[in-house]
Design an enzyme around this catalytic site. Structure first.
Site, short mmCIF file in Angstrom:
data_model
loop_
_atom_site.label_atom_id
_atom_site.label_comp_id
_atom_site.label_asym_id
_atom_site.label_seq_id
_atom_site.Cartn_x
_atom_site.Cartn_y
_atom_site.Cartn_z
N ASP A 44 -8.98 3.97 -1.77
CA ASP A 44 -9.85 4.48 -0.70
C ASP A 44 -11.14 5.10 -1.23
OD1 ASP A 44 -7.89 3.59 0.94
OD2 ASP A 44 -7.04 5.56 1.37
N GLU A 68 2.45 4.85 -4.14
CA GLU A 68 2.36 5.75 -5.33
C GLU A 68 3.68 6.46 -5.60
OE1 GLU A 68 0.08 5.54 -2.85
OE2 GLU A 68 -1.16 4.26 -4.12
N ASP A 84 0.85 -1.19 0.00
CA ASP A 84 0.00 0.00 0.00
C ASP A 84 0.89 1.25 0.00
OD1 ASP A 84 -2.29 1.54 0.22
OD2 ASP A 84 -2.33 1.41 2.42
C1 GLC Z 1 -4.54 3.34 3.00
C2 GLC Z 1 -5.10 2.15 2.24
C3 GLC Z 1 -6.12 1.43 3.08
C4 GLC Z 1 -5.49 1.03 4.40
C5 GLC Z 1 -4.92 2.24 5.13
C6 GLC Z 1 -4.15 1.86 6.39
O1 GLC Z 1 -5.51 4.30 3.19
O2 GLC Z 1 -5.63 2.51 1.01
O3 GLC Z 1 -6.62 0.33 2.40
O4 GLC Z 1 -6.43 0.41 5.22
O5 GLC Z 1 -4.03 2.93 4.26
O6 GLC Z 1 -3.11 1.00 6.11
#
Ligand code: GLC
Length: 799
Positions: free
Chosen positions: A483, A408, A405
């Site tokens: 998100d 980007e 995650d």
């Molecule tokens: C980001 C991700 C989400 C995750 C969060 C905490 O917002 O997109 O899916 O739960 O980080 O790790």
């Protein structure tokens, strides 16, 4: 449109006047008077690559997107010089290059235009950064439509849009948010039943304008790098897409459990909470294959550590979950906490693995753990190190999947939400700034993760999911749409985004079912789950800020309905797995938007609610509250209502009833659908008997059914079984022929056949031309079922 004379006057910014051209085996090279070079390489009969160098010198040829083993080679190539043009002809199409300005046109062999340059290649110097803004514009036809570009949260048909690709963390994004998590600079155009594709393999920020600025012009450009694009001719969009997917690569088959239902939340902790959730799934007989650990499992958000208060013995917990049929998937982010007592940080620092600013200091940025440094995943040595970090998590603790995650890469509290432009990257030995490496950072992180998980999980298959990606990243990982928000509009978006990813080469995709931010009503949750069970990746995830999002949270009715739909997904797993096989083998998207399914029918060009799941299911989600049904479009052909076997003739819109416990699902006539019994998780049961649902058709239809051991690599050594069924229906006969390839031995001996829509009373059955007693087949006339040996080669029913 600009004239040739005008073009020459524009001097340096356009190629001007051909000096020479030349061609070797597969490449035709042009040099223009102002030093512009164009190389056109024939890769396949339906694919050319175009590269332009403004000062006559090409960059080192390197691509993260292109699969090094991509199939290439052509049957025919002719290069001819005419008075005004150089003409390149392959077996499939013609490319003409104008001598005056190197403008290019692509034509079918009949002479019909596919796509022609408008201004063609042009550029502008980038005074701030050096290099050029490289640009291309092409003339568009009035009726032309456009599809592709990855995860863009906008209408499926891109006509009239201007979009840019710069991977961005967009919490609670909305419809038309310009930049999202992924960069897939690939689109397909379609006009006059002619489909073609453009893949602009440039990792700088890229821009696409589909008749937005000028009604009949499509253009694409980048903030740096080379004008380097691939042109792919169809005319079928399916040929375009499979060629693109061949070029940028296909993934391995995932383990089948990865196609089950997954439950996630930010965050389930401590261990007792995780166990409470998983036990509840089992207690309520709600199928589920995977449970996710979000960032709170770590010690202070330090990747590759565990919070020992919450998880005193992760290995035991993961093992116990596994015994209960749950695979554990853990999150790993790129930011490494600055902390000299933290081994990952220390190793990264000692080996100089972190990204640096142009003047030398490390790139410092805030993410969940606080101030962090960030590994340079574009350095092969760093990737090797990173993959080794999974040894304990995967190899010892037994976590089965990894969730990447914030790649980007996301940085908090800074303008632009990412690294500054000057940050340096190795780019596999082609050192560059973040402007060039930004869009591949996440992809290279996922790649390193894939290598690690694969190594330590071997001989089982790896499962990776990433938020950021670039073209070609489908070789390593699945993805989700980030998100989103618990609103009806986001349910609509999820439907469009997953279809778009599927036609952008990235089929293994899903959305956070129910919405990540905020909380869905029971109705929204149900409708979203109904859509989600048809997405290649099926996971409920939520931020947890606004309440719970487990299926039991919304009351008994929602629980019942949700269970019914998740059970349907488990029954359809062999069908979905077969669709996955077709994706892995042939690059066929797992979901097919209607325009992909039937491009000749112009009704489909602006449709995006309905889609084809696999090859033979037509699905249409309910995207509004308080409705008892909806109108939907049926593509041409005939479709059985999945719930009651009513036959609908397509090529028109129709109302379909869909109270909350239902949704519009249809099966193509003639289809043979393999089904499993309901299981609580993949491989819970030994499959003793396989079900095949056979939908009668007056005429012929082929279906496929792929199987293997659901995990491991034996399938690569022939340990698979691919059955092709040919159904031929007549007024009072049905013939089903079966051909089987591969040596995988199924766990069952018989098929239970269920016939749908057979218009005659079945009186006689023949097997391999010999009549068999109906009782011996346990024929049930009311249910239209019978039991047959799985290895029949021809079955013949007579009325
Ligand atoms: C980001 C991700 C989400 C995750 C969060 C905490 O917002 O997109 O899916 O739960 O980080 O790790």
């Amino acid at each position: 449109m600009i004239t040739n004379t005008e073009l020459e006057h524009k001097g340096n910014l356009y190629p001007a006047g051909l000096v020479s051209f030349d061609h070797d085996q597969d490449t035709v090279s042009f040099l223009s008077k102002n030093g512009v070079r164009l190389n056109i390489t024939v890769l396949r009969d339906n694919m050319l690559r175009f590269r332009y160098a403004t000062n006559g010198i090409f960059e080192d040829d390197f691509s993260y997107a292109v699969d090094k083993d991509h199939p290439h080679g052509f049957n025919h190539l002719k290069v001819e010089e005419h008075e005004t043009h150089v003409v390149i002809t392959t077996e499939k199409f013609i490319c003409k290059v104008a001598k005056v300005d190197l403008r290019v046109g692509m034509y079918e062999l009949t002479g019909k235009p596919i796509v022609e340059d408008e201004l063609g290649f042009h550029w502008e110097e980038s005074f701030e950064f050096g290099g050029n803004f490289v640009k291309m514009s092409k003339a568009s036809k009035d009726q032309e439509n456009f599809f592709g570009l990855g995860d863009k949260p906008t209408n499926f048909n891109l006509k009239g849009k201007r979009l840019s690709l710069w991977n961005t963390d967009q919490y609670a994004y909305g419809k038309d948010t310009a930049e999202l998590y992924k960069a897939v600079p690939y689109y397909m155009g379609l006009h006059n039943n002619i489909g073609y594709g453009i893949f602009f393999d440039n990792t700088f920020k890229t821009h696409f304008d589909f008749c937005h600025e000028r009604r009949n012009v499509t253009s694409f450009w980048a903030d740096g790098g080379e004008m380097n694009y691939y042109f792919i001719y169809g005319p079928q969009l399916s040929d375009v897409l499979t060629t693109y997917t061949d070029l940028t690569g296909k993934p391995e088959l995932p383990p089948m459990w990865a196609l089950g239902f997954h439950q996630c939340k930010w965050s389930y902790y401590p261990e007792s909470k995780v166990k409470e959730i998983t036990s509840k799934f089992r207690e309520l007989n709600f199928p589920c294959d995977a449970i996710y650990l979000d960032i709170d499992y770590m010690e202070g958000f330090r990747c590759f550590t565990w919070n020992n208060d919450y998880f005193p013995d992760p290995k035991r917990m993961v093992q116990e979950l596994e015994e209960d049929g749950f695979k554990t998937v853990a999150i790993i982010d790129p930011g490494i906490k600055i902390d000299l007592d933290y081994s990952v940080f220390k190793e990264g620092l000692e080996n100089d693995y972190f990204c640096r600013r142009a003047d030398g200091p490390y790139m410092r940025g805030k993410v969940w753990p606080g101030e962090c440094y960030f590994p340079d995943f574009t350095n092969p040595e760093v990737r090797e190190w990173w993959s080794g970090l999974y040894r304990e998590l995967i190899g010892e603790i037994g976590v089965k999947g990894v969730w990447n995650d914030m790649n980007e890469p996301a940085v908090m509290e800074v303008p632009g939400k990412t690294f500054p432009f000057d940050v340096r990257h190795d780019y596999d030995g082609h050192k560059c700034s973040h402007r060039k490496a930004h869009n591949v950072y996440g992809m290279q992180m996922a790649r390193a993760t894939y290598e690690g998980v694969k190594k330590y999980n071997f001989p089982k298959r790896p499962f990776i999911i990433t938020r950021a990606n670039y073209s070609g990243g489908q070789r390593y990982t699945s993805t989700w749409t980030g998100d989103n928000v618990a609103t009806w509009e986001h349910l609509w978006l999820a439907n469009v985004q997953i279809q778009r990813l599927c036609v952008s080469g990235m089929s293994f995709a899903g959305s956070d079912i129910g919405g990540f931010a905020e909380q869905p009503s029971g109705e929204l949750y149900t409708r979203w789950l109904q859509l989600g069970i048809f997405h290649p990746f099926c996971r409920v995830h939520s931020s947890g800020d606004h309440g719970e999002q487990e299926p039991w949270f919304f009351g008994d009715d929602v629980l019942e309905i949700s269970r019914k739909f998740v059970e349907l997904r488990y029954q359809l797993l062999p069908y979905l797995y077969t669709a996955f096989y077709k994706y892995v083998e042939e690059g066929m998207p797992i979901l097919k938007p209607l325009v992909y399914h039937d491009q000749e029918d112009v009704q489909t060009h602006y449709r995006s609610d309905e889609f084809i799941f696999g090859n033979q299911f037509l699905v249409c989600p309910i995207q509004e509250p308080n409705v008892q049904g909806r109108r939907m479009y049926f593509p041409r052909g005939k479709w059985y209502n999945f719930w009651n076997d009513t036959l609908v003739t397509g090529g028109r819109e129709m109302w379909v009833d869909a109270p909350l416990e239902s949704m519009p699902i249809f099966v193509k006539e003639g289809a043979i659908i393999p089904k499993y019994p309901v299981q609580q998780y993949v491989d819970e049961k030994k499959i003793e008997q396989m079900s095949l649902d056979i939908y009668y058709k007056l005429g012929k239809e082929n279906s496929e059914f792929y199987e293997d051991s659901h995990d491991g690599y034996e399938y690569r050594q022939g340990g698979f079984s691919l059955r092709t069924f040919k159904l031929t229906g007549k007024d009072d006969e049905v013939i089903v022929q079966q051909h089987k390839h591969g040596k995988y031995a199924s766990t069952y001996d018989t098929f239970k056949l269920t016939f749908h829509g057979v218009p005659f009373e079945i009186r006689k059955v023949f097997f391999e031309n010999e009549e068999v007693n109906l009782e011996d087949l346990q024929y049930n006339a009311e249910d239209q079922t019978m039991i047959v040996s799985k290895d029949f080669s021809e079955l013949h029913l007579v009325g």
